[in-house]
Every structure is written in C-alpha cells, then in structure tokens.
Design a protein around this motif. Structure first.
Motif, short mmCIF file in Angstrom:
data_model
loop_
_atom_site.label_atom_id
_atom_site.label_comp_id
_atom_site.label_asym_id
_atom_site.label_seq_id
_atom_site.Cartn_x
_atom_site.Cartn_y
_atom_site.Cartn_z
N LYS A 1 -44.56 18.84 34.45
CA LYS A 1 -45.13 20.11 33.96
C LYS A 1 -46.66 20.11 33.94
CE LYS A 1 -41.02 21.67 33.40
NZ LYS A 1 -40.48 22.62 34.42
N THR A 2 -47.28 18.95 34.02
CA THR A 2 -48.74 18.87 33.99
C THR A 2 -49.23 18.19 35.26
OG1 THR A 2 -48.61 16.77 32.78
CG2 THR A 2 -48.83 18.79 31.48
N PHE A 3 -50.51 18.33 35.57
CA PHE A 3 -51.08 17.75 36.78
C PHE A 3 -50.97 16.23 36.76
CE2 PHE A 3 -54.09 21.58 37.42
CZ PHE A 3 -53.09 22.24 38.12
N GLN A 4 -50.60 15.68 37.90
CA GLN A 4 -50.43 14.23 38.04
C GLN A 4 -51.40 13.72 39.11
OE1 GLN A 4 -48.08 12.79 35.95
NE2 GLN A 4 -47.74 14.87 35.19
N ASP A 5 -52.05 12.57 38.83
CA ASP A 5 -52.95 11.98 39.81
C ASP A 5 -52.54 10.53 40.06
OD1 ASP A 5 -54.20 10.25 37.80
OD2 ASP A 5 -55.25 12.05 37.11
N GLU A 6 -53.41 9.77 40.72
CA GLU A 6 -53.06 8.39 41.11
C GLU A 6 -52.82 7.47 39.92
OE1 GLU A 6 -55.68 9.91 44.56
OE2 GLU A 6 -55.61 10.13 42.38
N THR A 7 -53.35 7.83 38.75
CA THR A 7 -53.17 6.99 37.57
C THR A 7 -51.89 7.34 36.80
OG1 THR A 7 -54.41 8.46 36.09
CG2 THR A 7 -55.68 6.84 37.35
N SER A 8 -51.21 8.41 37.19
CA SER A 8 -50.03 8.88 36.45
C SER A 8 -48.80 8.04 36.77
CB SER A 8 -49.75 10.34 36.81
OG SER A 8 -50.88 11.15 36.58
N THR A 9 -47.95 7.90 35.77
CA THR A 9 -46.68 7.18 35.94
C THR A 9 -45.50 8.00 35.43
OG1 THR A 9 -47.01 6.04 33.82
CG2 THR A 9 -47.77 4.91 35.82
N ASP A 10 -45.73 9.27 35.17
CA ASP A 10 -44.67 10.16 34.68
C ASP A 10 -43.90 10.71 35.88
OD1 ASP A 10 -43.05 11.74 33.12
OD2 ASP A 10 -44.53 13.36 32.91
N PHE A 11 -43.12 9.84 36.51
CA PHE A 11 -42.43 10.21 37.74
C PHE A 11 -41.25 11.15 37.46
CE2 PHE A 11 -43.83 5.74 39.03
CZ PHE A 11 -45.03 6.20 39.57
N GLY A 12 -40.90 11.92 38.50
CA GLY A 12 -39.76 12.81 38.41
C GLY A 12 -38.45 12.06 38.47
N GLN A 13 -37.36 12.81 38.34
CA GLN A 13 -36.03 12.20 38.29
C GLN A 13 -35.08 12.74 39.35
OE1 GLN A 13 -35.61 9.65 36.20
NE2 GLN A 13 -37.67 9.98 35.37
N ASP A 14 -35.53 13.71 40.17
CA ASP A 14 -34.61 14.29 41.15
C ASP A 14 -34.51 13.41 42.38
OD1 ASP A 14 -36.94 14.73 42.56
OD2 ASP A 14 -36.71 16.90 42.72
N THR B 1 -52.44 16.27 42.03
CA THR B 1 -53.82 16.33 42.45
C THR B 1 -54.31 14.91 42.74
OG1 THR B 1 -56.03 17.14 41.86
CG2 THR B 1 -54.70 16.19 40.07
N THR B 2 -55.59 14.76 43.00
CA THR B 2 -56.15 13.44 43.28
C THR B 2 -57.48 13.29 42.57
OG1 THR B 2 -57.03 11.97 45.01
CG2 THR B 2 -57.18 14.33 45.42
N ILE B 3 -57.73 12.10 42.03
CA ILE B 3 -59.04 11.82 41.43
C ILE B 3 -59.70 10.60 42.06
CG2 ILE B 3 -58.50 12.93 39.22
CD1 ILE B 3 -58.09 10.12 38.04
N LEU B 4 -58.90 9.63 42.48
CA LEU B 4 -59.48 8.39 43.02
C LEU B 4 -60.25 8.63 44.31
CD1 LEU B 4 -56.89 5.52 42.43
CD2 LEU B 4 -58.93 6.12 41.13
N THR B 5 -59.78 9.57 45.13
CA THR B 5 -60.49 9.83 46.39
C THR B 5 -61.94 10.23 46.11
OG1 THR B 5 -59.54 12.06 46.34
CG2 THR B 5 -58.45 10.41 47.73
N SER B 6 -62.12 11.21 45.24
CA SER B 6 -63.47 11.67 44.92
C SER B 6 -64.27 10.60 44.18
CB SER B 6 -63.41 12.95 44.08
OG SER B 6 -62.78 13.99 44.81
#
Length: 306
Positions: A124-137, A278-283
């Motif tokens: 439900k919220t934006f996820q970037d390279e540091t996120s670990t809240d993976f989906g389940q489908d 989204t992405t943050i590490l690239t920038s």
C-alpha cells in the motif's frame, strides 16, 4: 573491450542491450536455446539448453559481466501449468548459471540477475531498494524464488546484483505498444478505479541504467529498474491519451477487465494489481534518469511513432 555474456539475450530487452554493448565496442556472447547466425564480428551465439552444464561453460569463462534475463513472458493466465512454467523458466537457468560459475577457474567478475518489481505486488505504500515488505501473490513469490536462485549460490569471486525490472516502455512491444493505438480510438480509459499504482521505465533509461551498473566498481546488491516517479493507472492512461491527442478514454470496469484479460489469455491481476515501486539507490549513487516523469516518456515514444 569487455566480454559480456547475456542469458536470455534474444528477447526484446536483450536486443536493446546487445546493440548498446556492441556500439560501445564490447564483445557479446548470447546464450540461446536455438542456433543463430551472427553478422557482427563481436557478436557470438552460444548454444545451451538452460538445464545442464556443457561446452557452453568454457565459452563464457573470463566474462566481465554476466547478465541473466531468462524467463518466459508473464503475459498469460496464472493457472497451475503456467505457474510451473514461469517458475522453472527462471529458477532452473539461474541455478544452472550459479553452478557453472562454481566450476570456473576464471568466473565472471559481475553477475546481474533480473527480477521483477512485482515482488512488492499489493503493497500500500511506496517501496524502494531498502524495502523488505514483499507481496504474497504469485508474481511476488515468483520474484522471491528467482532472486534466491541467484543469491543462494556460492560465488565468492563474482559480484552479484539483483535488478528488479518494471515494465519497460518501448515501441513494438509492451504496455506502450499495446495501449497507444487504443488511445487513438478513445479506448485508453482508467482500469477499475484507476488508483492502482504503475511502476515503469523508458527503454532509454533501462539500457543506460544497466550499463551504469555494469561499470560500477562496487555496486549495491539490489537496484530497481524503474522511474523514481510511479503513477496511478488513471494518470498513466491520461498520459497515453494526451500523447495520442485524444481527450477522452472509455473507462474499463473491473468485470470487463477480467473478461478482456481472459479473452486475451492473460491474468487479470496484471491490470488490477497495484505495484507502488520507486527507486532511491540509483539517484543516491549518481545515476540520472533521462525520463523521470511519465508524460515526457510517453510523448517521446509517441513522437517516434509518427
């Protein structure tokens, strides 16, 4: 000159990368399940089955970069048969590449393995390279297993990078190629409530990003190949319509989306699921997007189509 090996390199993304590597003077080896003839002195096709070790291993030794893009298209219905095919087409070749690297005296210096931003499906919220809240489908689980097949192999002399790829906007295939002609007839309206998030990347930024990662001395383990600015389905469709000079777009209710998906032989979740990535590490690491926003990206492709 660098030695570049691409598994799954005969697909659309592989062709984009091959052209770019050749133009900058690299030597490219494409692992392919079918015989091909090369008319370029720096382009070589290496026959493999993606399932067993063989003579192909020696031909890709001493590579500077190994890129793995293997995997059947997800544009199909997710029944049990197709789920098994999608999984095996990714996990088996990836595990095999890891096994091959383990037998090499001079293994690749860097291994870039594709994955999908769909690992975050439904969040439900934006996820970037540091996120670990993976989906389940299914698609999220598919991406998890694909990444594990790469990361769980022991390759101490090979840097490993997971590149989670969003839908790549290009002419000839994919989302833009399918929706732009429909927009000209007023058929590119929002799907459902239009609030589901769409992660995307222009093909120019896709190839620039991959080459940038290939040249990094010490890359991070995960990068997202997507614009830093995902949009809602409603805004994505609006950008398509604007580029097509069509002020209206017939909305597609959920029930019609499900019927249409079944008719086309794809899973309805591809239209209805939200992917807020989204992405943050690239920038942060110094990469600059040429097309960070959706309207200029769509308009650029539309201008090329005229």
């Amino acid at each position: 000159m660098k030695k570049i090996v691409i598994a799954g390199g005969t697909g659309n993304l592989g062709k984009i990368l091959t052209k770019e590597f050749l133009e900058r003077g690299d030597e490219v080896f494409l692992l392919s399940r079918e015989e091909h003839r090369s008319d370029h002195p720096a382009l070589h096709y290496v026959l493999w089955d993606g399932e067993q070790l063989g003579g192909w291993v020696k031909k890709i030794e001493e590579a500077d970069i190994l890129i793995n893009l293997t995997g059947l298209s997800i544009n199909r219905v997710f029944n049990e048969k197709n789920k098994a095919l999608l999984l095996s087409s990714r996990v088996v070749p990836t595990s095999l590449l890891g096994k091959a690297i383990g037998t090499m005296e001079h293994p690749p210096k860097k291994w870039i393995n594709a994955s999908g931003v769909s690992i975050f499906n439904g969040r439900k919220t934006f996820q970037d390279e540091t996120s670990t809240d993976f989906g389940q489908d299914f698609l999220a689980e598919l991406a998890k297993k694909w990444e594990a097949a790469c990361l769980n192999t022991l390759t101490p002399d090979t840097q490993k990078v997971i590149l989670r790829i969003s839908p790549v906007l290009m002419q000839g295939s994919g989302m833009f190629a399918e929706l732009y002609p429909l927009a000209k007839f007023g058929l590119a309206g929002k799907v459902g409530d239009g609030q589901q998030m769409v992660s995307w990347i222009h093909h120019e930024d896709f190839k620039r990003l991959l080459l940038w990662i290939a040249d990094l001395e010490k890359p991070d383990q995960v990068y997202h190949s997507c614009s830093p600015n995902p949009v809602s389905n409603a805004d994505f469709m609006k950008a398509i319509r604007k580029a097509a000079h069509m002020p209206i777009g017939l909305p597609l209710p959920v029930f019609m989306a499900k019927i249409g998906a079944r008719f086309k032989g794809v899973d309805a979740s591809l239209l209805l699921e939200t992917v807020p990535v989204t992405t943050i590490l690239t920038s942060q690491r110094g990469f600059t997007f040429k097309f960070p926003y959706i309207q200029p990206a769509i308009s650029d492709l539309a201008n090329q189509s005229t």
